[in-house]
Design a protein around this motif. Structure first.
Motif, mmCIF file in Angstrom:
data_model
loop_
_atom_site.group_PDB
_atom_site.id
_atom_site.type_symbol
_atom_site.label_atom_id
_atom_site.label_comp_id
_atom_site.label_asym_id
_atom_site.label_seq_id
_atom_site.Cartn_x
_atom_site.Cartn_y
_atom_site.Cartn_z
ATOM 1 N N THR A 1 -45.754 -39.062 99.822
ATOM 2 C CA THR A 1 -46.778 -39.979 100.937
ATOM 3 C C THR A 1 -48.014 -40.202 99.375
ATOM 4 O O THR A 1 -48.407 -40.785 99.713
ATOM 5 N N LYS B 1 -47.789 -41.501 96.322
ATOM 6 C CA LYS B 1 -47.106 -43.917 96.372
ATOM 7 C C LYS B 1 -48.341 -43.983 96.542
ATOM 8 O O LYS B 1 -47.926 -45.308 96.051
ATOM 9 N N ILE B 2 -49.455 -43.741 97.357
ATOM 10 C CA ILE B 2 -50.679 -45.504 97.147
ATOM 11 C C ILE B 2 -51.248 -45.075 95.466
ATOM 12 O O ILE B 2 -52.226 -45.892 95.306
ATOM 13 N N LEU C 1 -48.392 -48.001 94.725
ATOM 14 C CA LEU C 1 -48.599 -48.984 96.531
ATOM 15 C C LEU C 1 -49.821 -48.547 96.919
ATOM 16 O O LEU C 1 -50.349 -48.156 97.508
ATOM 17 N N PRO D 1 -51.327 -48.790 100.850
ATOM 18 C CA PRO D 1 -50.995 -47.980 101.628
ATOM 19 C C PRO D 1 -50.497 -49.170 103.026
ATOM 20 O O PRO D 1 -48.950 -48.430 103.121
ATOM 21 N N ASN D 2 -50.684 -50.229 102.810
ATOM 22 C CA ASN D 2 -49.457 -51.338 103.314
ATOM 23 C C ASN D 2 -48.118 -51.524 102.777
ATOM 24 O O ASN D 2 -47.392 -51.526 103.848
ATOM 25 N N ALA E 1 -47.042 -49.502 101.696
ATOM 26 C CA ALA E 1 -45.893 -47.718 101.229
ATOM 27 C C ALA E 1 -45.594 -47.253 103.261
ATOM 28 O O ALA E 1 -44.723 -46.396 103.059
ATOM 29 N N GLN E 2 -46.030 -48.297 104.153
ATOM 30 C CA GLN E 2 -45.748 -47.788 105.147
ATOM 31 C C GLN E 2 -43.881 -47.873 105.420
ATOM 32 O O GLN E 2 -43.870 -48.651 105.205
ATOM 33 N N THR E 3 -43.620 -46.957 106.112
ATOM 34 C CA THR E 3 -43.080 -46.670 106.516
ATOM 35 C C THR E 3 -42.838 -46.448 108.028
ATOM 36 O O THR E 3 -43.532 -45.183 108.698
ATOM 37 N N GLY E 4 -40.880 -45.876 108.826
ATOM 38 C CA GLY E 4 -41.010 -45.346 110.262
ATOM 39 C C GLY E 4 -41.662 -46.190 111.214
ATOM 40 O O GLY E 4 -40.718 -47.333 111.015
ATOM 41 N N ILE F 1 -50.896 -48.867 113.867
ATOM 42 C CA ILE F 1 -49.941 -49.403 112.813
ATOM 43 C C ILE F 1 -49.356 -50.763 113.136
ATOM 44 O O ILE F 1 -48.945 -51.750 111.688
ATOM 45 N N GLU G 1 -49.852 -53.630 115.250
ATOM 46 C CA GLU G 1 -51.647 -53.918 115.540
ATOM 47 C C GLU G 1 -51.722 -54.228 114.378
ATOM 48 O O GLU G 1 -51.975 -55.827 113.489
ATOM 49 N N LYS H 1 -51.237 -58.382 111.770
ATOM 50 C CA LYS H 1 -52.127 -58.916 110.930
ATOM 51 C C LYS H 1 -51.615 -59.314 109.752
ATOM 52 O O LYS H 1 -53.226 -60.496 109.080
#
Lengths: 257, 257
Positions: free
Chosen positions: A202, A205-206, A209, A211-212, A214-217, A250, A252, A256
């Motif tokens: 985690t 990754k940044i 990539l 963070p946006n 890389a976001q999963t879940g 996450i 919200e 955007k």
């Protein structure tokens, strides 16, 4: 030879002393000529005793004085210095340049890292954020910074405030989430260390990539079924609240984009 | 030779296929004999086309069938398999072993990692969490797991649920905090990448310290002045709320120790 005096002997000060010693071995043109400490025993294991003083009136003449004490002591220590118009900097991410006393030329020399006592660190990779009141002092801070680190960057007081808040999210709060994860594991007889590769990945990754990206879940893919299962599973009110608030945040954020 | 069929061709499936190919090169006694994919083009770049089928009725006989599809498709896919009493596992951290259809012997083969498309990963370091209904199947899953990874661990459905919630905190939520930090940097003209060494160190620390021991920052030391400065600085309601809640949670946690 650029002469530096370090004032302080805590955790950050000790890492800085080691970094200066390392720089000296590399043959740099910057020398730590003295360390001030009210408790010389803190630093005599890592620097020669004859370079240590516990009396501010014994401070040697130097090009740069680095005050490396706790935030709430910086103002008082800078006011106590028995000289005028020399370059005096602090190492705090939280305080403005003007927290230093007017007697001397002010600056900031902020190594952006979370230092742990006795845990070695590759100082060369730590960004050093510098600020000064005039270009000559900036140049000197840059020279000293570069002796210790490959990353020296100009950051003014306003930027540093933002950076410090960002660091609280990226370091303090992140570590607290590790703590919650660890507690959940412990309570369910799962060894926490099997999460270590995930935590490592985690963080890695940044580097490639955002963070946006890389976001999963479950929050990201709006998987309400899993979110409900997780909320039912969590027993502690604090954990539930954090789960809900971060899930919502996450989502919200996703809207955007 | 232990024969394995993989059902699925998404992100996790592709990483698994590469791991099986790697294991074959290492001369292990485990072989991926077929991949089922409704879109063979997903996997033909990484595995020979004659090992790929898009027809469930063409599935080869094997010791193990790994269903590696999205959580909400696992039940249906396991019900569609045109055979009985073979060992069929899923790879989901979120679902119980019983989400698989009764027609076959059930198991779980959950690689605990956050996989990114096209980002290579050292599969040998990924913990594989296995569960089965009987010891013989467990032994087989262990054998296949060890062909791919150095860390194969028995985790039952209840433990896996805890682990999955813990992973959401340690991975999804942590990454979201990186995202907030990144946004704060961006809005204040500070390059986010200077936080990278701090993020890296935060993740590394918990390999040697517990998260409780590693905790630092204004919340931990109850530095109300800095906390107030940070809250005044934050403009977005969500960020403020997260800051407050996590600060409070760190302090509550401190009291319990």
């Amino acid at each position: 030879m650029t002469k530096v005096v370090l004032i302080g002997s805590g955790n950050v000060a000790q890492h800085l002393i080691k970094a200066f010693e390392e720089a000296k071995l590399q043959g740099t043109d910057v020398e730590l000529v003295q360390v001030f400490s009210r408790n010389p025993a803190n630093v005599t294991p890592i620097i020669s005793w004859n370079l240590v003083t516990s009396d501010l009136n014994n401070l040697k003449e130097a090009h740069l004085y680095i005050i490396c004490v706790s935030d709430d002591a910086i103002e008082a220590v800078s006011a106590e210095l028995p000289f005028k118009n020399r370059l005096v900097v602090h190492t705090s991410g939280a305080l403005p340049i003007n927290s230093l006393h007017e007697n001397n030329r002010k600056g900031v020399f902020y190594p952006l890292q979370s230092f742990t006592k006795n845990k070695p660190i590759v100082f060369k990779q730590i960004p050093i954020c510098i600020e000064s009141e005039n270009p000559t002092d900036f140049y000197l801070l840059q020279k000293v910074g570069k002796a210790l680190s490959d990353k020296v960057i100009a950051i003014n007081t306003e930027q540093r405030k933002a950076l410090h808040v960002a660091a609280v999210f990226a370091n303090n709060f992140t570590n607290h989430l590790y703590g919650i994860a660890s507690k959940i594991c412990q309570e369910n007889q799962v060894p926490f260390d099997i999460l270590a590769p995930l935590i490592q990945e985690t963080a890695e990754k940044i580097q490639t990539l955002s963070p946006n990206e890389a976001q999963t879940g479950p929050a990201k893919r709006n998987d309400q079924k899993t979110i409900k299962t997780h909320l039912d599973f969590l027993k502690e009110a604090h954990q539930k609240e954090i789960y809900q608030l971060l899930t919502q945040s996450i989502q919200e954020n996703g809207k955007k984009l």
